[in-house]
Design a protein around this motif. Structure first.
Motif, PDB file in Angstrom:
ATOM      1  N   TYR A  24     -25.065  22.000 -76.951  1.00 26.98           N
ATOM      2  CA  TYR A  24     -24.938  20.859 -77.863  1.00 26.98           C
ATOM      3  C   TYR A  24     -25.793  19.659 -77.442  1.00 26.98           C
ATOM      4  O   TYR A  24     -25.687  18.592 -78.045  1.00 26.98           O
ATOM      5  CB  TYR A  24     -23.463  20.459 -77.993  1.00 26.98           C
ATOM      6  CG  TYR A  24     -22.635  21.526 -78.693  1.00 26.98           C
ATOM      7  CD1 TYR A  24     -22.558  21.562 -80.084  1.00 26.98           C
ATOM      8  CD2 TYR A  24     -21.964  22.508 -77.973  1.00 26.98           C
ATOM      9  CE1 TYR A  24     -21.824  22.542 -80.730  1.00 26.98           C
ATOM     10  CE2 TYR A  24     -21.231  23.501 -78.609  1.00 26.98           C
ATOM     11  CZ  TYR A  24     -21.168  23.512 -79.987  1.00 26.98           C
ATOM     12  OH  TYR A  24     -20.450  24.489 -80.627  1.00 26.98           O
ATOM     13  N   GLY A  25     -26.612  19.839 -76.414  1.00 26.55           N
ATOM     14  CA  GLY A  25     -27.497  18.756 -75.984  1.00 26.55           C
ATOM     15  C   GLY A  25     -26.766  17.544 -75.448  1.00 26.55           C
ATOM     16  O   GLY A  25     -27.135  16.404 -75.742  1.00 26.55           O
ATOM     17  N   LEU A  26     -25.711  17.778 -74.692  1.00 28.54           N
ATOM     18  CA  LEU A  26     -24.903  16.675 -74.165  1.00 28.54           C
ATOM     19  C   LEU A  26     -25.191  16.460 -72.690  1.00 28.54           C
ATOM     20  O   LEU A  26     -25.579  17.392 -71.984  1.00 28.54           O
ATOM     21  CB  LEU A  26     -23.405  17.007 -74.328  1.00 28.54           C
ATOM     22  CG  LEU A  26     -22.935  17.354 -75.737  1.00 28.54           C
ATOM     23  CD1 LEU A  26     -21.490  17.859 -75.689  1.00 28.54           C
ATOM     24  CD2 LEU A  26     -23.053  16.149 -76.652  1.00 28.54           C
ATOM     25  N   ARG A  27     -24.984  15.239 -72.224  1.00 28.46           N
ATOM     26  CA  ARG A  27     -25.080  14.983 -70.790  1.00 28.46           C
ATOM     27  C   ARG A  27     -23.861  15.611 -70.115  1.00 28.46           C
ATOM     28  O   ARG A  27     -22.731  15.462 -70.581  1.00 28.46           O
ATOM     29  CB  ARG A  27     -25.102  13.472 -70.526  1.00 28.46           C
ATOM     30  CG  ARG A  27     -26.489  12.895 -70.646  1.00 28.46           C
ATOM     31  CD  ARG A  27     -27.294  13.027 -69.350  1.00 28.46           C
ATOM     32  NE  ARG A  27     -26.902  12.018 -68.381  1.00 28.46           N
ATOM     33  CZ  ARG A  27     -27.320  10.764 -68.385  1.00 28.46           C
ATOM     34  NH1 ARG A  27     -28.164  10.329 -69.299  1.00 28.46           N
ATOM     35  NH2 ARG A  27     -26.907   9.914 -67.466  1.00 28.46           N
ATOM     36  N   HIS A  28     -24.118  16.317 -69.043  1.00 27.70           N
ATOM     37  CA  HIS A  28     -23.077  17.040 -68.316  1.00 27.70           C
ATOM     38  C   HIS A  28     -22.599  16.160 -67.177  1.00 27.70           C
ATOM     39  O   HIS A  28     -23.331  15.957 -66.211  1.00 27.70           O
ATOM     40  CB  HIS A  28     -23.693  18.353 -67.814  1.00 27.70           C
ATOM     41  CG  HIS A  28     -22.726  19.277 -67.173  1.00 27.70           C
ATOM     42  ND1 HIS A  28     -23.126  20.381 -66.469  1.00 27.70           N
ATOM     43  CD2 HIS A  28     -21.376  19.274 -67.121  1.00 27.70           C
ATOM     44  CE1 HIS A  28     -22.058  21.012 -66.019  1.00 27.70           C
ATOM     45  NE2 HIS A  28     -20.993  20.362 -66.389  1.00 27.70           N
ATOM     46  N   VAL A  29     -21.416  15.620 -67.310  1.00 28.09           N
ATOM     47  CA  VAL A  29     -20.899  14.692 -66.303  1.00 28.09           C
ATOM     48  C   VAL A  29     -19.828  15.406 -65.484  1.00 28.09           C
ATOM     49  O   VAL A  29     -18.724  15.646 -65.970  1.00 28.09           O
ATOM     50  CB  VAL A  29     -20.302  13.427 -66.969  1.00 28.09           C
ATOM     51  CG1 VAL A  29     -19.771  12.474 -65.913  1.00 28.09           C
ATOM     52  CG2 VAL A  29     -21.350  12.753 -67.844  1.00 28.09           C
ATOM     53  N   VAL A  30     -20.195  15.787 -64.264  1.00 26.50           N
ATOM     54  CA  VAL A  30     -19.263  16.527 -63.415  1.00 26.50           C
ATOM     55  C   VAL A  30     -18.624  15.552 -62.430  1.00 26.50           C
ATOM     56  O   VAL A  30     -19.282  15.063 -61.510  1.00 26.50           O
ATOM     57  CB  VAL A  30     -19.974  17.655 -62.647  1.00 26.50           C
ATOM     58  CG1 VAL A  30     -18.969  18.500 -61.870  1.00 26.50           C
ATOM     59  CG2 VAL A  30     -20.783  18.520 -63.602  1.00 26.50           C
ATOM     60  N   VAL A  31     -17.360  15.266 -62.670  1.00 23.24           N
ATOM     61  CA  VAL A  31     -16.680  14.272 -61.831  1.00 23.24           C
ATOM     62  C   VAL A  31     -16.725  14.702 -60.364  1.00 23.24           C
ATOM     63  O   VAL A  31     -16.999  13.895 -59.480  1.00 23.24           O
ATOM     64  CB  VAL A  31     -15.226  14.054 -62.312  1.00 23.24           C
ATOM     65  CG1 VAL A  31     -14.490  13.091 -61.400  1.00 23.24           C
ATOM     66  CG2 VAL A  31     -15.229  13.525 -63.741  1.00 23.24           C
ATOM     67  N   GLY A  32     -16.503  16.007 -60.121  1.00 20.96           N
ATOM     68  CA  GLY A  32     -16.542  16.517 -58.755  1.00 20.96           C
ATOM     69  C   GLY A  32     -17.890  16.285 -58.080  1.00 20.96           C
ATOM     70  O   GLY A  32     -17.955  15.978 -56.889  1.00 20.96           O
ATOM     71  N   ASP A  33     -18.977  16.410 -58.844  1.00 22.57           N
ATOM     72  CA  ASP A  33     -20.321  16.205 -58.283  1.00 22.57           C
ATOM     73  C   ASP A  33     -20.583  14.737 -57.963  1.00 22.57           C
ATOM     74  O   ASP A  33     -21.238  14.420 -56.969  1.00 22.57           O
ATOM     75  CB  ASP A  33     -21.401  16.689 -59.266  1.00 22.57           C
ATOM     76  CG  ASP A  33     -21.520  18.206 -59.273  1.00 22.57           C
ATOM     77  OD1 ASP A  33     -20.813  18.850 -58.464  1.00 22.57           O
ATOM     78  OD2 ASP A  33     -22.298  18.740 -60.078  1.00 22.57           O
ATOM     79  N   ILE A  34     -20.074  13.859 -58.831  1.00 20.51           N
ATOM     80  CA  ILE A  34     -20.242  12.419 -58.583  1.00 20.51           C
ATOM     81  C   ILE A  34     -19.511  12.069 -57.290  1.00 20.51           C
ATOM     82  O   ILE A  34     -20.033  11.366 -56.425  1.00 20.51           O
ATOM     83  CB  ILE A  34     -19.672  11.581 -59.754  1.00 20.51           C
ATOM     84  CG1 ILE A  34     -20.328  11.976 -61.084  1.00 20.51           C
ATOM     85  CG2 ILE A  34     -19.857  10.090 -59.498  1.00 20.51           C
ATOM     86  CD1 ILE A  34     -19.683  11.324 -62.301  1.00 20.51           C
ATOM     87  N   VAL A  35     -18.301  12.619 -57.164  1.00 19.63           N
ATOM     88  CA  VAL A  35     -17.503  12.386 -55.955  1.00 19.63           C
ATOM     89  C   VAL A  35     -18.235  12.935 -54.728  1.00 19.63           C
ATOM     90  O   VAL A  35     -18.379  12.248 -53.712  1.00 19.63           O
ATOM     91  CB  VAL A  35     -16.099  13.048 -56.103  1.00 19.63           C
ATOM     92  CG1 VAL A  35     -15.346  13.056 -54.782  1.00 19.63           C
ATOM     93  CG2 VAL A  35     -15.283  12.341 -57.185  1.00 19.63           C
ATOM     94  N   LYS A  36     -18.760  14.180 -54.852  1.00 18.41           N
ATOM     95  CA  LYS A  36     -19.448  14.800 -53.720  1.00 18.41           C
ATOM     96  C   LYS A  36     -20.693  14.015 -53.317  1.00 18.41           C
ATOM     97  O   LYS A  36     -20.995  13.895 -52.130  1.00 18.41           O
ATOM     98  CB  LYS A  36     -19.846  16.243 -54.069  1.00 18.41           C
ATOM     99  CG  LYS A  36     -18.729  17.242 -53.808  1.00 18.41           C
ATOM    100  CD  LYS A  36     -19.125  18.631 -54.266  1.00 18.41           C
ATOM    101  CE  LYS A  36     -17.926  19.354 -54.848  1.00 18.41           C
ATOM    102  NZ  LYS A  36     -18.284  20.363 -55.851  1.00 18.41           N
ATOM    103  N   ALA A  37     -21.422  13.481 -54.314  1.00 18.99           N
ATOM    104  CA  ALA A  37     -22.629  12.709 -54.010  1.00 18.99           C
ATOM    105  C   ALA A  37     -22.266  11.466 -53.211  1.00 18.99           C
ATOM    106  O   ALA A  37     -22.953  11.115 -52.248  1.00 18.99           O
ATOM    107  CB  ALA A  37     -23.346  12.335 -55.305  1.00 18.99           C
TER     108      ALA A  37
END
Ligand SMILES: [Zn+2]
Length: 215
Positions: A24-37
């Motif tokens: 669907y051409g959406l930005r994929h916002v992975v909360v776990g990845d933001i936390v890991k970063a």
């Protein structure tokens, strides 16, 4: 489209969210990845977050929402997004309400918790390209996408999994019921094969937004 995906560990969240974002051409916002970063970069919030995640516990809502807000602010309204995985408790739900209005929440339902345990214990991830696979699909322990050596997630052990399933039932299911009351819930039977699950998701997303545009 402003979507979020919720599901217990092993319900197929990561895999499906990525595919939905792509289709669907959406930005994929992975909360776990933001936390890991944040943890990897050893920021102030990252250090606090590590104390929680290393014990398999949820990071406090105000901290998660702070970093999520920062991320969502970089996305234009035309672009749309899909969030994996928030809000996961009523506290996050209440804080997130002020931040963003979701169009719909996709709930990946796996009633048989043995399926969740089996899938999670078998799970392998690629540290390089983040592909998710399993010991059954990749018995040689090598990533089919990029050839790197696969790893188990550090928190995929039976104690942590049982803890996370119980926590999901106790804390996330009430959030799902909130979205049901608002007619924003898209429920998926996620006990079936990957392709069946993904097809049902796409069909239900299309129906949901077709109905919405008629209103
Ligand atoms: Zn890989």
């Amino acid at each position: 489209m402003k979507l979020a995906v919720l599901g217990a560990p092993g319900s197929g969240k990561g895999q499906n969210t990525g595919r939905i974002a792509q289709k669907y051409g959406l930005r994929h916002v992975v909360v776990g990845d933001i936390v890991k970063a944040e943890i990897r970069n050893k920021t102030e919030v990252g250090k606090i977050m590590y104390d929680y995640t290393s014990k398999g516990r949820f990071v406090p809502s105000d901290i998660v929402m702070e970093v999520l807000a920062k991320q969502l602010n970089t996305i234009s309204p035309q672009e749309g997004f899909i969030i994996d995985t928030a809000p996961i408790n009523m506290d996050q739900y209440n804080k997130m309400k002020d931040l963003v209005e979701l169009d719909a929440v996709i709930s990946l339902v796996v009633k048989d918790h043995n399926i969740l345990r089996r899938r999670t214990l078998n799970r392998m991830i690629c540290p390089n390209c983040r592909a998710v696979t399993s010991v059954i699909e990749s018995p040689d322990g090598i990533c089919k996408v990029c050839g790197s050596k696969l790893e188990h997630r550090y928190d995929d052990n039976i104690e942590t999994i049982n803890f996370r399933i119980a926590q999901y039932m106790r804390e996330t299911v009430p959030v799902i019921e909130e979205f049901r009351k608002q007619d924003k819930l898209i429920e998926i039977n996620a006990e079936r094969s990957k392709e069946d699950v993904f097809n049902e998701i796409c069909q239900k997303i299309d129906n949901f937004f077709a109905k919405k545009s008629l209103k």
